[in-house]
Design a protein around this motif. Structure first.
Motif, PDB file in Angstrom:
ATOM      1  N   ALA A  53      18.641  -3.238  89.479  1.00 54.23           N
ATOM      2  CA  ALA A  53      17.779  -4.283  88.915  1.00 54.23           C
ATOM      3  C   ALA A  53      17.726  -4.160  87.397  1.00 54.23           C
ATOM      4  N   ARG A  54      17.608  -2.936  86.879  1.00 48.63           N
ATOM      5  CA  ARG A  54      17.604  -2.730  85.426  1.00 48.63           C
ATOM      6  C   ARG A  54      18.936  -3.158  84.810  1.00 48.63           C
ATOM      7  N   GLU A  55      20.043  -2.858  85.536  1.00 51.30           N
ATOM      8  CA  GLU A  55      21.359  -3.291  85.050  1.00 51.30           C
ATOM      9  C   GLU A  55      21.430  -4.816  84.981  1.00 51.30           C
ATOM     10  N   HIS A  56      20.943  -5.471  86.036  1.00 53.31           N
ATOM     11  CA  HIS A  56      20.948  -6.937  86.050  1.00 53.31           C
ATOM     12  C   HIS A  56      20.062  -7.497  84.941  1.00 53.31           C
ATOM     13  N   GLU A  57      18.893  -6.859  84.731  1.00 53.68           N
ATOM     14  CA  GLU A  57      18.021  -7.303  83.644  1.00 53.68           C
ATOM     15  C   GLU A  57      18.707  -7.119  82.299  1.00 53.68           C
ATOM     16  N   ALA A  58      19.396  -5.993  82.133  1.00 54.80           N
ATOM     17  CA  ALA A  58      20.119  -5.744  80.883  1.00 54.80           C
ATOM     18  C   ALA A  58      21.236  -6.768  80.696  1.00 54.80           C
ATOM     19  N   LYS A  59      21.962  -7.069  81.795  1.00 52.39           N
ATOM     20  CA  LYS A  59      23.021  -8.088  81.715  1.00 52.39           C
ATOM     21  C   LYS A  59      22.432  -9.452  81.382  1.00 52.39           C
ATOM     22  N   ALA A  60      21.290  -9.764  81.996  1.00 52.38           N
ATOM     23  CA  ALA A  60      20.639 -11.046  81.719  1.00 52.38           C
ATOM     24  C   ALA A  60      20.185 -11.107  80.265  1.00 52.38           C
ATOM     25  N   ALA A  61      19.627 -10.013  79.769  1.00 54.44           N
ATOM     26  CA  ALA A  61      19.195  -9.978  78.365  1.00 54.44           C
ATOM     27  C   ALA A  61      20.399 -10.097  77.440  1.00 54.44           C
ATOM     28  N   ARG A  62      21.503  -9.415  77.806  1.00 53.07           N
ATOM     29  CA  ARG A  62      22.725  -9.509  77.011  1.00 53.07           C
ATOM     30  C   ARG A  62      23.274 -10.933  77.033  1.00 53.07           C
ATOM     31  N   ALA A  63      23.257 -11.550  78.206  1.00 46.61           N
ATOM     32  CA  ALA A  63      23.733 -12.941  78.318  1.00 46.61           C
ATOM     33  C   ALA A  63      22.844 -13.874  77.504  1.00 46.61           C
ATOM     34  N   GLU A  64      21.544 -13.637  77.547  1.00 45.05           N
ATOM     35  CA  GLU A  64      20.613 -14.446  76.759  1.00 45.05           C
ATOM     36  C   GLU A  64      20.892 -14.261  75.269  1.00 45.05           C
ATOM     37  N   ALA A  65      21.112 -13.028  74.851  1.00 46.53           N
ATOM     38  CA  ALA A  65      21.430 -12.759  73.444  1.00 46.53           C
ATOM     39  C   ALA A  65      22.759 -13.410  73.063  1.00 46.53           C
ATOM     40  N   ASP A  66      23.745 -13.320  73.969  1.00 48.18           N
ATOM     41  CA  ASP A  66      25.034 -13.970  73.705  1.00 48.18           C
ATOM     42  C   ASP A  66      24.867 -15.481  73.594  1.00 48.18           C
ATOM     43  N   ALA A  67      24.038 -16.049  74.457  1.00 47.94           N
ATOM     44  CA  ALA A  67      23.802 -17.493  74.410  1.00 47.94           C
ATOM     45  C   ALA A  67      23.133 -17.888  73.096  1.00 47.94           C
ATOM     46  N   LYS A  68      22.150 -17.098  72.667  1.00 49.86           N
ATOM     47  CA  LYS A  68      21.498 -17.382  71.386  1.00 49.86           C
ATOM     48  C   LYS A  68      22.477 -17.228  70.239  1.00 49.86           C
ATOM     49  N   ALA A  69      23.314 -16.199  70.303  1.00 48.75           N
ATOM     50  CA  ALA A  69      24.325 -16.009  69.261  1.00 48.75           C
ATOM     51  C   ALA A  69      25.312 -17.178  69.261  1.00 48.75           C
ATOM     52  N   ALA A  70      25.673 -17.640  70.448  1.00 49.39           N
ATOM     53  CA  ALA A  70      26.581 -18.795  70.540  1.00 49.39           C
ATOM     54  C   ALA A  70      25.915 -20.041  69.972  1.00 49.39           C
ATOM     55  N   GLU A  71      24.613 -20.202  70.234  1.00 51.25           N
ATOM     56  CA  GLU A  71      23.896 -21.349  69.667  1.00 51.25           C
ATOM     57  C   GLU A  71      23.869 -21.265  68.146  1.00 51.25           C
ATOM     58  N   VAL A  72      23.623 -20.074  67.631  1.00 48.21           N
ATOM     59  CA  VAL A  72      23.611 -19.888  66.176  1.00 48.21           C
ATOM     60  C   VAL A  72      25.000 -20.173  65.611  1.00 48.21           C
ATOM     61  N   GLU A  73      26.031 -19.659  66.281  1.00 50.35           N
ATOM     62  CA  GLU A  73      27.409 -19.903  65.831  1.00 50.35           C
ATOM     63  C   GLU A  73      27.751 -21.389  65.900  1.00 50.35           C
ATOM     64  N   ALA A  74      27.307 -22.039  66.984  1.00 51.14           N
ATOM     65  CA  ALA A  74      27.567 -23.477  67.115  1.00 51.14           C
ATOM     66  C   ALA A  74      26.867 -24.247  66.003  1.00 51.14           C
ATOM     67  N   GLU A  75      25.643 -23.888  65.687  1.00 53.06           N
ATOM     68  CA  GLU A  75      24.923 -24.557  64.600  1.00 53.06           C
ATOM     69  C   GLU A  75      25.616 -24.293  63.264  1.00 53.06           C
ATOM     70  N   ARG A  76      26.096 -23.057  63.075  1.00 52.10           N
ATOM     71  CA  ARG A  76      26.820 -22.742  61.846  1.00 52.10           C
ATOM     72  C   ARG A  76      28.097 -23.567  61.747  1.00 52.10           C
ATOM     73  N   LEU A  77      28.795 -23.692  62.877  1.00 53.16           N
ATOM     74  CA  LEU A  77      30.019 -24.501  62.886  1.00 53.16           C
ATOM     75  C   LEU A  77      29.707 -25.980  62.659  1.00 53.16           C
ATOM     76  N   ARG A  78      28.570 -26.463  63.217  1.00 53.56           N
ATOM     77  CA  ARG A  78      28.173 -27.852  62.971  1.00 53.56           C
ATOM     78  C   ARG A  78      27.912 -28.071  61.485  1.00 53.56           C
ATOM     79  N   MET A  79      27.198 -27.119  60.883  1.00 53.15           N
ATOM     80  CA  MET A  79      26.909 -27.249  59.455  1.00 53.15           C
ATOM     81  C   MET A  79      28.192 -27.180  58.637  1.00 53.15           C
ATOM     82  N   GLN A  80      29.094 -26.301  59.025  1.00 48.28           N
ATOM     83  CA  GLN A  80      30.378 -26.191  58.338  1.00 48.28           C
ATOM     84  C   GLN A  80      31.167 -27.489  58.503  1.00 48.28           C
ATOM     85  N   ALA A  81      31.133 -28.066  59.703  1.00 49.97           N
ATOM     86  CA  ALA A  81      31.847 -29.325  59.943  1.00 49.97           C
ATOM     87  C   ALA A  81      31.239 -30.439  59.095  1.00 49.97           C
ATOM     88  N   ARG A  82      29.901 -30.483  59.015  1.00 49.02           N
ATOM     89  CA  ARG A  82      29.261 -31.501  58.167  1.00 49.02           C
ATOM     90  C   ARG A  82      29.681 -31.328  56.715  1.00 49.02           C
TER      91      ARG A  82
END
Length: 179
Positions: A53-82
């Motif tokens: 369960a702790r491993e799954h929670e850690a994976k979920a937290a890592r996935a959440e962090a990756d998703a947030k990082a991807a959102e930040v990267e996507a926003e950075r790429l949007r700004m760069q594209a603009r």
């Protein structure tokens, strides 16, 4: 019945009771040991489940962090594209301004007032150059310019007719140098 038989029966009953008591004692002990083993196994399984369960929670937290990082990267790429889009628009506007200035300098480009909207062979400045005056249009005189090889001689050089030369000649019968 004599007393020897009676003692034998009593000893026999005591032995049977001792055997039954021993059997009960050992079966309870075996059951208690089995319960202890089963409880230990259940605890180990529960610990393993908690670890999983702790491993799954850690994976979920890592996935959440990756998703947030991807959102930040996507926003950075949007700004760069603009930014790149704005830069492209600036470069395009500069290029169009430079083309307009080149058309003003080029003696073969005639700038006239737009009188009738029925001409389809003219280029409208307001469509290509949003900053240009809406009443101007450009007409390029391309009659004297070279055409590809299929239009002229074998070497790809265009042969002018007398009428074409007359259209492109200067005021003293001379041809412009840039043609």
């Amino acid at each position: 019945m004599d007393s020897g038989q009676l003692v034998g029966i009593i000893v026999g009953v005591v032995v049977v009771l001792a055997i039954v008591a021993g059997a009960i004692y050992f079966s309870r002990k075996r059951k208690t040991d089995a319960d202890r083993n089963r409880a230990a196994e259940m605890r180990e399984k529960a610990e393993a489940d908690q670890l999983a369960a702790r491993e799954h929670e850690a994976k979920a937290a890592r996935a959440e962090a990756d998703a947030k990082a991807a959102e930040v990267e996507a926003e950075r790429l949007r700004m760069q594209a603009r930014g790149t889009q704005q830069e492209a628009q600036t470069v395009r506007a500069g290029a169009e301004d430079q083309l307009r200035r080149a058309d003003e300098v080029d003696p073969d480009v005639v700038v006239t007032e737009r009188g009738d909207a029925g001409h389809h062979d003219t280029e409208h400045l307001d469509a290509r150059h949003p900053d240009a005056a809406p009443q101007e249009e450009l007409r390029r005189d391309r009659a004297g310019r070279e055409r590809p090889a299929e239009a002229g001689g074998a070497a790809g050089i265009r042969e002018d007719t007398a009428a074409e030369r007359h259209d492109t000649e200067g005021p003293h019968g001379e041809r412009p140098r840039n043609l």
